[in-house]
Design a protein around this motif. Structure first.
Motif, short mmCIF file in Angstrom:
data_model
loop_
_atom_site.label_atom_id
_atom_site.label_comp_id
_atom_site.label_asym_id
_atom_site.label_seq_id
_atom_site.Cartn_x
_atom_site.Cartn_y
_atom_site.Cartn_z
N GLN A 209 43.61 -18.97 -7.05
CA GLN A 209 43.09 -19.96 -6.09
C GLN A 209 42.29 -19.29 -4.97
O GLN A 209 41.34 -19.88 -4.45
CB GLN A 209 44.26 -20.75 -5.46
N ALA A 210 42.70 -18.06 -4.63
CA ALA A 210 41.96 -17.34 -3.58
C ALA A 210 40.68 -16.75 -4.14
O ALA A 210 39.92 -16.11 -3.42
CB ALA A 210 42.84 -16.25 -2.99
N ALA A 211 40.47 -16.96 -5.44
CA ALA A 211 39.27 -16.45 -6.15
C ALA A 211 39.11 -14.94 -5.97
O ALA A 211 38.07 -14.45 -5.55
CB ALA A 211 38.02 -17.21 -5.73
N ILE A 212 40.19 -14.25 -6.28
CA ILE A 212 40.11 -12.79 -6.37
C ILE A 212 39.77 -12.49 -7.82
O ILE A 212 40.61 -12.64 -8.72
CB ILE A 212 41.45 -12.15 -5.93
N ALA B 59 46.65 -4.05 -15.33
CA ALA B 59 46.06 -3.03 -14.45
C ALA B 59 44.62 -3.41 -14.13
O ALA B 59 43.72 -2.57 -14.20
CB ALA B 59 46.12 -1.66 -15.11
N ALA B 60 44.42 -4.68 -13.77
CA ALA B 60 43.05 -5.18 -13.57
C ALA B 60 42.46 -4.62 -12.28
O ALA B 60 43.17 -4.34 -11.31
CB ALA B 60 43.07 -6.70 -13.52
N ARG B 61 41.15 -4.47 -12.30
CA ARG B 61 40.43 -4.00 -11.11
C ARG B 61 39.67 -5.18 -10.50
O ARG B 61 39.13 -6.02 -11.23
CB ARG B 61 39.40 -2.94 -11.51
N ILE B 62 39.61 -5.21 -9.18
CA ILE B 62 38.93 -6.32 -8.50
C ILE B 62 37.42 -6.16 -8.64
O ILE B 62 36.88 -5.08 -8.38
CB ILE B 62 39.33 -6.38 -7.02
N ARG B 63 36.76 -7.22 -9.06
CA ARG B 63 35.29 -7.21 -9.14
C ARG B 63 34.69 -7.80 -7.86
O ARG B 63 33.71 -7.34 -7.35
CB ARG B 63 34.83 -8.09 -10.32
N GLU B 64 35.34 -8.89 -7.40
CA GLU B 64 34.78 -9.61 -6.27
C GLU B 64 35.87 -10.46 -5.61
O GLU B 64 36.76 -10.97 -6.31
CB GLU B 64 33.69 -10.55 -6.82
N VAL B 65 35.82 -10.57 -4.29
CA VAL B 65 36.75 -11.47 -3.60
C VAL B 65 35.93 -12.60 -3.02
O VAL B 65 35.14 -12.39 -2.10
CB VAL B 65 37.51 -10.71 -2.49
N LYS B 66 36.11 -13.81 -3.57
CA LYS B 66 35.32 -14.94 -3.06
C LYS B 66 36.04 -15.60 -1.89
O LYS B 66 35.46 -15.87 -0.86
CB LYS B 66 35.06 -15.94 -4.18
N ALA B 67 37.33 -15.87 -2.11
CA ALA B 67 38.21 -16.35 -1.04
C ALA B 67 37.70 -17.60 -0.34
O ALA B 67 37.98 -17.81 0.85
CB ALA B 67 38.48 -15.23 -0.03
N GLY B 68 36.96 -18.46 -1.07
CA GLY B 68 36.42 -19.67 -0.46
C GLY B 68 37.49 -20.55 0.15
O GLY B 68 37.35 -21.03 1.28
N ARG B 69 38.58 -20.75 -0.59
CA ARG B 69 39.63 -21.65 -0.09
C ARG B 69 40.41 -21.03 1.05
O ARG B 69 40.97 -21.73 1.90
CB ARG B 69 40.56 -22.06 -1.24
N ALA C 93 38.50 -6.57 3.68
CA ALA C 93 37.10 -6.15 3.53
C ALA C 93 36.20 -7.37 3.35
O ALA C 93 35.17 -7.51 4.02
CB ALA C 93 36.97 -5.19 2.35
N ALA C 94 36.60 -8.29 2.45
CA ALA C 94 35.76 -9.44 2.14
C ALA C 94 35.61 -10.37 3.34
O ALA C 94 34.54 -10.95 3.56
CB ALA C 94 36.34 -10.20 0.95
#
Ligand code: ADP
Ligand code: ASP
Ligand code: MG
Length: 426
Positions: A103-106, A114-124, A166-167
């Motif tokens: 929901q936080a669009a991480i 072991a996923a790596r973050i591509r982008e943090v949108k965090a619109g909500r 950071a985002a």
């Protein structure tokens, strides 16, 4: 001021602890801060869920066979903590809203467990802040580019927090845990360990890579790249009762320091290492290259590599790999050696790497000597060594890990500030 706070598992391990954290969050809100709070699963929930999966599947490592389902399972832990903390904050009279990582669009890659973050949108999350709400985000998780639920690897809630800081361009990022900050060595094992007031992202990454789990290394890497200073501090201390102006915890930052001064940061151990010694090999770069390529193709990550030559003109290579990969590595190397003219392989498991981390070691005489003298006097046998620009690492028997850490900690006087004296003085 926008504050990102993260609370680890032991900080929210019981209903009382969740209420205490809610109070702390509410106090920060009363001081006028906007808040994003990242939370880990309660206490040992992640371990307990993993055990449950092992019992159901009959597998020691269920994540190898069922990575997608493990992520579905483990993310539940953080979701529970986020919902409960949100209720507790609302009971304090503040508006709060919880979000899963999805929901936080991480957004992450598709590498389950072991996923790596591509982008943090965090619109909500931004919307919640705009509405005057405290945003509570379940740590350690995201949603992949294929819209699957993913986790960031054990200890990954720190990474969620720093990535959000950071985002959102937060003004501060606070990591609350069960010790007073980052210590010169694990305070549970080295009684003289001392809180480090400031250290650089690079030093913290080196400590984390060598087993100081107080911060997730990837979180520190993000902090370094995006210029996020990280403060590590205890959620168990009553801030209201603490001395006004007293230093709180550890600040991980881009510290400037005296040029070329030797500053030792700390000692960190990492168990689960194995050593492979290959003897009687055909000499030359080709042998090493083919062997390293064979290991790489089979997904075995190699740590230390050393070669030497015997009087017979044959070559010897010593390398270290994670213990769980040792038998596979041995198999791969045996097969790769055949067309190269053969050789013997001896494997030794049950080893630990101990890293002494600090700045200004490069080219300075006496650091190795002092480390070896301390280990010799403590009766710890060194099985291998390696260096980086900010650390030296020795390989020792796992059962001597604590003695080795304590010996190095003592020899370099890490229990005192200005630890560099320990070398300069010799
Ligand atoms: P959290 O649940 O808050 O994420 P962790 O268990 O991941 O907490 O990390 C905190 C623990 O890290 C401490 O309880 C401590 O035993 C351990 N630790 C290991 N090395 C260090 C160190 N150098 N400084 C502080 N803590 C350390
Ligand atoms: N709950 C997860 C773990 O135990 C993530 C975290 O605590 O950071 O690894
Ligand atoms: Mg942690």
């Amino acid at each position: 001021m926008l504050l990102v706070q993260k609370y680890g598992g032991s900080s929210v391990g019981s209903p009382e602890r969740i209420r205490a954290v809610a109070k702390r969050v509410a106090n920060a809100r009363r001081r006028g801060h906007d808040l994003v709070v990242v939370v880990s699963a309660m206490g040992d929930t992640t371990d307990d869920l993993t055990t449950l999966a092992s019992l159901v599947t009959g597998r020691e490592r269920p994540q190898d066979e069922h990575p997608r389902e493990m992520d579905m399972l483990l993310t539940a832990g953080e979701r529970i903590a986020a919902a409960l903390l949100t209720m507790a904050i609302r009971e304090q009279g503040f508006e709060a809203r919880s979000f899963t990582g999805s929901q936080a669009a991480i957004i992450t890659d598709t590498n389950h467990t072991a996923a790596r973050i591509r982008e943090v949108k965090a619109g909500r999350v931004r919307e919640a802040l705009d509405d005057g709400c405290i945003a509570i985000v379940a740590g350690f998780q995201g949603v992949s580019t294929e819209r699957e639920i993913t986790t960031l690897g054990r200890g990954g809630s720190d990474t969620t927090a720093v990535a959000l800081a950071a985002a959102l361009k937060a003004d501060a990022c606070e990591i609350y845990t069960d010790v007073d900050g980052v210590y010169t060595a694990d305070p549970r094992r080295v009684p003289g360990a001392r809180v480090i007031r400031t250290l650089t992202h690079a030093e913290m990454m080196e400590m984390a890579a060598n087993g100081a789990q107080v911060m997730h290394g990837r979180a520190v890497d993000i902090g370094d790249r995006f210029g996020v200073d990280i403060r590590v501090l205890s959620s168990f201390v009553d801030d209201d009762a603490a001395d006004e102006g007293a230093p709180r915890g550890t600040l991980i930052t881009h510290r400037t320091q005296a040029m070329e001064e030797l500053v030792l940061t700390g000692v960190a151990p990492k168990g689960g290492q194995a050593k492979l010694v290959l003897r009687g090999l055909a000499p030359g770069m080709r042998t090493q290259t083919v062997l390293l390529e064979a290991l790489a193709e089979n997904g075995v990550s190699v740590d230390m590599v050393n070669e030497s030559f015997g009087g017979d003109g044959r070559m010897q290579i010593q390398l270290t790999v994670p213990e769980e990969a040792a038998s596979r590595a041995e198999e791969v190397l045996r097969a790769a050696l055949e067309p190269l003219g053969g050789g013997e392989i001896a494997a030794q498991t049950g080893l630990s790497r101990i890293a002494l981390v600090g700045n200004g070691m490069t080219g300075r005489p006496g650091v190795y000597a002092k480390a070896y003298r301390a280990l010799l006097d403590a009766g710890v046998e060194v099985q291998g060594v390696s260096t980086s620009s900010i650390s030296i690492t020795v390989l020792v028997p796992a059962e001597r890990e604590t003695e080795a850490v304590q010996a190095l900690h003592g020899a370099f006087r890490l229990e005192q500030t200005g630890a560099a004296d320990g070398v300069a003085e010799r």
